[in-house]
Design a protein around this motif. Structure first.
Motif: not given
Lengths: 470, 203
Positions: A410-436
């Motif tokens: 699942c990786s950076m879609c849910i960021a539970m495994n260490g694959d994480r977007l850093e604060p303030g950064r912008y990601a264009v993501s093919t995942s399903n949720r853009n929640f804060e």
């Protein structure tokens, strides 16, 4: 002879699974054909079984894998994944122990069939038309692409299904979403479903099972239909369904768990009856024209907050939630997203982590390079997707372009495994949720298709991928 | 499960629509294997700043809100993920009811199964309640009625079976287990082949 009352696809699947019908005081008892489990939402359910001295009623109808908290760090050939996070390691070990104790088949880390639960079940041919499928994960709606009734459940219900293979449910309402005509070139299934959510809103399908219909839906491949059904929950839908057809049958033929021989013929005959009858009615209907749908991208903090890729971010006009979202995203109303700098491109997830998604992304990466200062992650949805992609040389395209080619999960879609977007950064993501904070605390997610995410990776900016397509 | 009959409690207001379960409890708090202790993750990214100190602008951090048992919030509360941890986290922090104009389906189901009462009330009454911080309300599940601080009463409905379970302090598992003969009959007559037994792909 009396004619049977016309029924919707949903009604047919529901009717076929009623163990006891609903009464004025009690919900229906619904039989569950397939129960998918994973490491994050199952340990407390197994604990509940143990507290009551119960066993798993149908381990033969239960399948487990691990995906949410598992590492996706690239491995050398033949190397084994190591889970560095002790909590995640404990959770994964609990799943292994529970599956062993209760006789449940498990596709563990390192298994050639491991992957995101909603990617592996269709691949294996476990997901089939007319089944009832549940999982302690809201994106279980994915499996509705096959004409199954598939929905996410909480952990208490995971326990109920483990113990009884049944759930209690009141009949939901139905919502027909018809998409007329054909999608334009460069417009994908992801854009279609983002347009649908944008139209009906993040609560627009609450209490309803959606049936996606119309020429544009019929023209979608199975993988594309999965992308659409996957995000039904983002409109609040209990489930999303597409009636099975030749595309469905062709996809399932020869899959490891698909029926064989005479059983296959009988199954196909049964599946062909799983269509909404002429004259059947839905509680609600919405119609979209495919020709009006552009590549979509989200600007806000829920999946309904989307605009066409060349559109402008809305004005709050007194709406506190829009103002809040703009503040979190640090976006100015009235501006285009096009051309905005991005830091990360994430390609993967149960929404867009299948082979056709990776092919689409690779078509953009080919002969190009990830822009300076951008991190591009490509995370296949499963070991099988990874293997097929590598057989086609897609991994080389990604690596040569400077993108990371990672292990499935699942990786950076849910960021539970260490694959994480850093604060303030912008990601264009093919995942399903853009929640804060969804992809990491303080991270800012722009949801889009694999084409749009790959285009952002190579240009370093929000880009209309159609400009890069040859 | 303890029966839920009448709740007299104080409110704290989180005046936002579409509060998703990632807000209620971020995914990094889901790595445990028990139902307990999840309160520390409740609204973690709203309650605390990046340095871990409580944020003064978060309603629950006000001293008078510490004992609140009723969360008043906007429409579509609990949308997104199916994580039951959202309910466990709210209950671990003392909440027993959530009042809003509407709820997401999975969250509502999860809440009812744990004795956290989701109460959907009309927009007008909701607006009055949301305007009153630290109000005292009385929730009567038997009567399906909330008494607001201005002494008006608002009706709500809870599905009859969930209400029965809450009033009696029983859970749905008991009912499902009592259906054993019907389930066994269904398995004999209706069941679709699982396809596993005959498959080359058996694990």
């Amino acid at each position: 002879m009396t004619l049977a009352r016309p029924r919707t696809l949903f009604q047919k699947v529901w009717d076929g699974h009623v163990v006891s019908p609903a009464t004025a005081d009690t919900p229906a008892v619904l039989f569950i054909d397939l129960h998918l489990i994973h490491e994050v939402t199952s340990p407390q359910a197994f604990a509940a079984l143990r507290e009551r001295g119960l066993s798993v009623r149908r381990p033969d109808r239960t399948v487990a894998t691990m995906d949410h908290s598992t590492p996706t760090t690239p491995l050398a050939a033949g190397a084994r994944a190591v889970i560095l996070d002790p909590q995640a390691a404990t959770q994964v070990r609990a799943l292994e122990e529970n599956c062993a104790a209760f006789g449940i088949p498990l596709y563990p880390l390192g298994h050639e069939r491991q992957g995101i639960v909603h990617v592996i079940s269709p691949e294996l041919g476990l997901t089939r038309p007319g089944l009832t499928i549940v999982c302690g994960d809201s994106h279980t709606s994915t499996h509705g692409a096959f004409g199954a009734l598939a929905f996410g459940i909480g952990t208490s219900e995971v326990g109920y299904v483990l113990a009884t293979q049944c759930l209690l449910a009141w009949p939901p309402k139905t919502l027909a979403i018809t998409v007329r005509g054909r999608l334009s070139r460069g417009v994908t299934a992801k854009d279609l479903v983002l347009a649908v959510i944008g139209r009906i809103g993040v609560g627009g399908a609450t209490g309803h099972v959606i049936e996606y219909r119309g020429e544009a839906v019929r023209a979608l491949s199975m993988e594309e239909r999965m992308t659409v059904c996957n995000m039904s929950i983002e409109a609040g839908g209990r489930a999303g369904m597409v009636a099975p057809d030749e595309t469905t049958i062709e996809y399932l033929a020869g899959r490891p768990f698909a029926p064989k021989g005479a059983e296959w013929d009988a199954a196909v005959a049964r599946w062909q009856t799983l269509v909404t009858d002429e004259g059947a009615s839905f509680d609600q209907e919405a119609v979209l024209d495919a020709a009006d749908i552009e590549p979509m991208i989200t600007w806000g903090t829920n999946p309904g907050a989307s605009i066409p890729i060349r559109g402008t971010v809305p004005e709050p006009a007194g709406d506190a939630s829009i103002a809040r979202a703009l503040a979190y995203m640090e976006l100015v109303p009235g501006q285009q997203l096009l051309g905005r700098r991005v830091d990360v491109a994430f390609i993967g997830s149960c929404t867009n982590g299948r082979l056709s998604d990776l092919r689409a992304a690779a078509s953009v990466f080919a002969g190009r390079h990830v822009a300076d200062g951008v991190r591009a992650l490509v995370v296949p949805g499963s070991q099988q997707v990874k293997k097929q992609a590598e057989a086609e040389g897609l991994d080389r395209v990604f690596r040569e372009a400077g993108a990371e080619w990672r292990e499935p999960g699942c990786s950076m879609c849910i960021a539970m495994n260490g694959d994480r977007l850093e604060p303030g950064r912008y990601a264009v993501s093919t995942s399903n949720r853009n929640f804060e904070g969804r992809q990491g605390p303080g991270g800012r997610t722009l949801l889009a298709s694999p084409l749009t995410a790959a285009a952002a990776a190579v240009t370093g900016r929000v880009t209309d991928a159609r400009e890069l397509m040859r | 499960m303890d029966p839920f009959r009448v709740l007299i409690g104080r409110t704290v207001v989180l005046p936002m629509d579409d509060v998703d379960t990632d807000q209620i409890i971020p995914a990094r708090f889901l790595k445990g294997t028990t139902r307990t202790g999840l309160g520390q993750g409740l609204f973690a990214d709203r309650r605390y700043g990046a340095d871990g100190t409580p944020r003064a602008d978060f309603p629950r951090n006000r001293p008078d809100a510490a004992g609140a048992t009723v969360l008043v919030t906007g429409r579509n509360f609990g949308c997104g993920s199916s994580r039951e941890h959202a309910v466990w986290a709210l209950m671990d922090q003392g909440f027993r009811a959530v009042i809003g104009p509407s709820f997401a389906d999975i969250f509502r189901g999860n809440a009812l199964k744990n004795g956290l009462l989701p109460i959907a009330i009309p927009a007008e009454a909701h607006a009055r309640l949301a305007a009153a911080e630290d109000a005292s309300v009385t929730v009567d599940l038997q009567a399906q009625e909330v008494a607001l601080p201005d002494r008006t009463h608002v009706r709500f409905t809870v599905d009859p079976f969930a209400r029965h379970c809450l009033l009696e302090g029983i859970d749905e598992m008991e009912f499902l287990l009592s259906q054993e003969s019907a389930i066994a009959a269904y398995e004999r007559t209706h069941e679709e082949p699982s396809g596993r037994g005959t498959s080359q792909g058996r694990t």
